[in-house]
Design an enzyme around this catalytic site. Structure first.
Site, short mmCIF file in Angstrom:
data_model
loop_
_atom_site.label_atom_id
_atom_site.label_comp_id
_atom_site.label_asym_id
_atom_site.label_seq_id
_atom_site.Cartn_x
_atom_site.Cartn_y
_atom_site.Cartn_z
N LYS A 126 0.59 4.72 5.07
CA LYS A 126 1.92 5.35 5.04
C LYS A 126 1.86 6.54 4.09
O LYS A 126 1.25 6.45 3.01
CB LYS A 126 2.96 4.34 4.57
CG LYS A 126 4.40 4.85 4.59
CD LYS A 126 5.38 3.75 4.22
CE LYS A 126 6.82 4.25 4.23
NZ LYS A 126 7.80 3.19 3.92
N SER A 136 11.69 2.48 7.04
CA SER A 136 11.10 3.80 6.91
C SER A 136 9.63 3.85 7.31
O SER A 136 9.07 4.92 7.54
CB SER A 136 11.24 4.27 5.46
OG SER A 136 10.48 3.43 4.59
N SER A 158 11.89 -2.02 5.18
CA SER A 158 11.11 -0.94 5.79
C SER A 158 9.74 -1.34 6.31
O SER A 158 9.05 -0.52 6.90
CB SER A 158 10.96 0.23 4.81
OG SER A 158 12.20 0.86 4.61
#
EC number: 6.3.5.7
Length: 492
Positions: A79, A154, A178
């Protein structure tokens, strides 16, 4: 060699160990898939092809020398919130579009030590603020199951990259759901560990008392392999806990489902926005666990209505503090031709941050301002303690708590959800972060539009092994985690 992307982490590790293929061949296979497919999914922000092949060659050399670990040579995607030395780390924001980190986050460094090969950095909601990955400066990532739908957020890029078979597993972060919500939307397994289990050093902060890194993959077994790399104390992170780390892979069959007591909070299954198909799939999965020997116990979680207002005071307050460092002076985006220092600050921040980040900074700054700090922030922290106590009381009678991971399946891209409606979509996940508990999402079927549905299991502190074990055994008796989106079936 055309179907390497269909192998589990265990099968990849065994294939490398038995010289059925090299790390270079495996890495090249994924890079070829990324080149062919990712334009449709838009999961990667940065692809590090040259570095990945160099790391793969180094991994192959270690294996030749008999110095390989279990995962040496297996590719991974990170990420874009984890700092990576010499590689752009953007946090999905224009503010950090030009930021090249001078060091590695601990999670990235541990991955390198384990011999993992970094394919690149994947898309996310800006500064991890959002539930759809649409707030990214780089545009929306698509859900591999339906390209006109969001992958969640997210960690939407992390979910999409695994669901499209553009990486075998990925790192994610979870501040209010998330990891679990995008795992639910994309039909994956995703674990949010106990707060303090995984180092936050080098992970760009959103809300420091809530953020936690974790693994995202197809199965609990795959997640266990990555947890063995990620978990552990880190002296560089003051919130990291000194506690022995389990061998999560070895413990995959350690929990006896036959003696398991699963708490079913009646408040969770009476939420107004809970989709009928989501409720049905979750109830079917619980029935399956019951058939495997678990006992379902109805429980009360009386603080449910306080989750969203409490979270959306504490998280923005911490965000407004954490993001104050992005001022156009030291690093990151700086506005053109400022007239004075005040203009520099104002325009750098208003041009560098997107609307959702600005909204949360404003809410947080207001909650922390003179005259409102006691009325809002302090009160929210007191309610947070009550939420934690509500869970601890429930764990006196049950081993884990079951819930949907999200009240709906994936939204359409561009759906006209107002911010409050979007925030209410976090109803099942945010309390876990407020209490610092571990929780996992497992895929349990599809709705009428063939969009994935997720079951969430919440555990007591430090019960990551138990959660992975329960889901692993569920996955031995079901095949939802093996289902693949059509785009994932494309051969490179």
């Amino acid at each position: 060699m055309t179907d390497l992307h269909r192998l589990s982490i265990r099968e990849l590790a065994e294939g490398l160990a038995q010289a059925q293929f090299s790390s270079r061949e495996l890495t090249a296979h994924y890079l070829k898939r990324i080149e062919k497919i990712d334009a449709q999914v838009q999961s990667y922000v940065t692809v590090t092809a040259e570095q990945a092949l160099a790391q793969a060659d180094a991994a192959d050399a270690l294996r030749q020398a008999g110095q390989a670990t279990v995962l040496t040579g297996v590719p991974i995607a990170h990420k874009d919130i984890f700092c990576t030395q010499g590689i752009r780390t953007s946090a999905g924001s224009k503010m950090l579009d030009n930021f090249i980190s001078p060091y590695d986050a601990t999670v990235v460094a541990k991955g390198k030590t384990a011999g993992l090969v970094t394919l690149g950095k994947v898309n996310m909601d800006e500064f991890a603020m959002g539930s759809t990955s649409e707030s990214s400066y780089y545009g929306a990532t698509k859900n591999p199951w339906a390209l006109d739908h969001v992958p969640g957020g997210s960690s939407g890029g992390s979910a999409a990259v695994v669901a499209a078979d553009l990486a075998p597993f990925a790192t994610g972060t979870d501040t209010g759901g998330s990891i679990r919500q995008p795992a639910s939307f994309c039909g994956l397994t995703g674990l949010k560990p106990t707060y303090g289990r995984v180092s936050r050093f080098g992970m760009i902060a959103y809300a420091s008392s809530l953020d936690q890194g974790g693994p995202m993959a197809r199965s609990a077994e795959d997640c266990a392999y990555l947890m063995n790399v990620m978990a552990g104390h880190d002296a560089k992170d003051s919130t990291s806990i000194e506690k022995d780390v389990d061998d999560y892979v070895a413990n995959l069959n350690s929990t006896a489902v036959k003696s398991l007591r699963i708490g079913i909070p009646k408040q969770y299954f009476n939420v107004a926005g809970l989709d009928a198909a989501v409720k049905a799939r979750v109830e079917e999965s619980l029935k399956k666990l019951e058939e495997m020997g678990a006992t379902l116990v109805e429980i009360d979680l009386n603080m449910t209505e306080a989750y969203v207002p409490t979270y959306y005071l504490i998280a923005p307050a911490e965000a407004s503090s954490n993001l104050s460092r992005f001022d156009g002076v030291r690093y990151g985006y700086r506005c053109e031709n400022p007239t004075d220092i005040l203009d520099l600050y104002k325009r750098s921040r208003s041009e560098g941050f997107g609307p959702e980040v600005q909204r949360r900074i404003l809410i947080g700054t207001y909650a922390l301002s003179a005259g409102y700090y006691d009325a809002y922030y302090v009160k929210a922290q007191k309610v947070r303690r009550l939420i934690q106590q509500d869970f601890l009381k429930a764990f006196e009678n049950v081993d884990v708590i079951a819930a949907p991971s999200a009240p709906t399946t994936a939204y359409r891209i561009g759906a006209s959800l107002d911010p409050v409606e979007m925030y209410l979509g976090d109803i099942y996940t945010i309390a876990v972060n407020l209490a610092g508990l571990p929780a996992i999402n497992a895929p349990v079927g599809f709705d009428q539009d063939q969009l994935p549905v997720g079951l969430q299991l919440i555990g007591n502190y430090w019960s990551e092994s138990q959660l992975l074990s329960i889901v692993h055994q569920y996955q031995q008796n079901t095949d939802w985690h093996t289902k693949r989106a059509a785009i994932a079936e494309e051969n490179a």
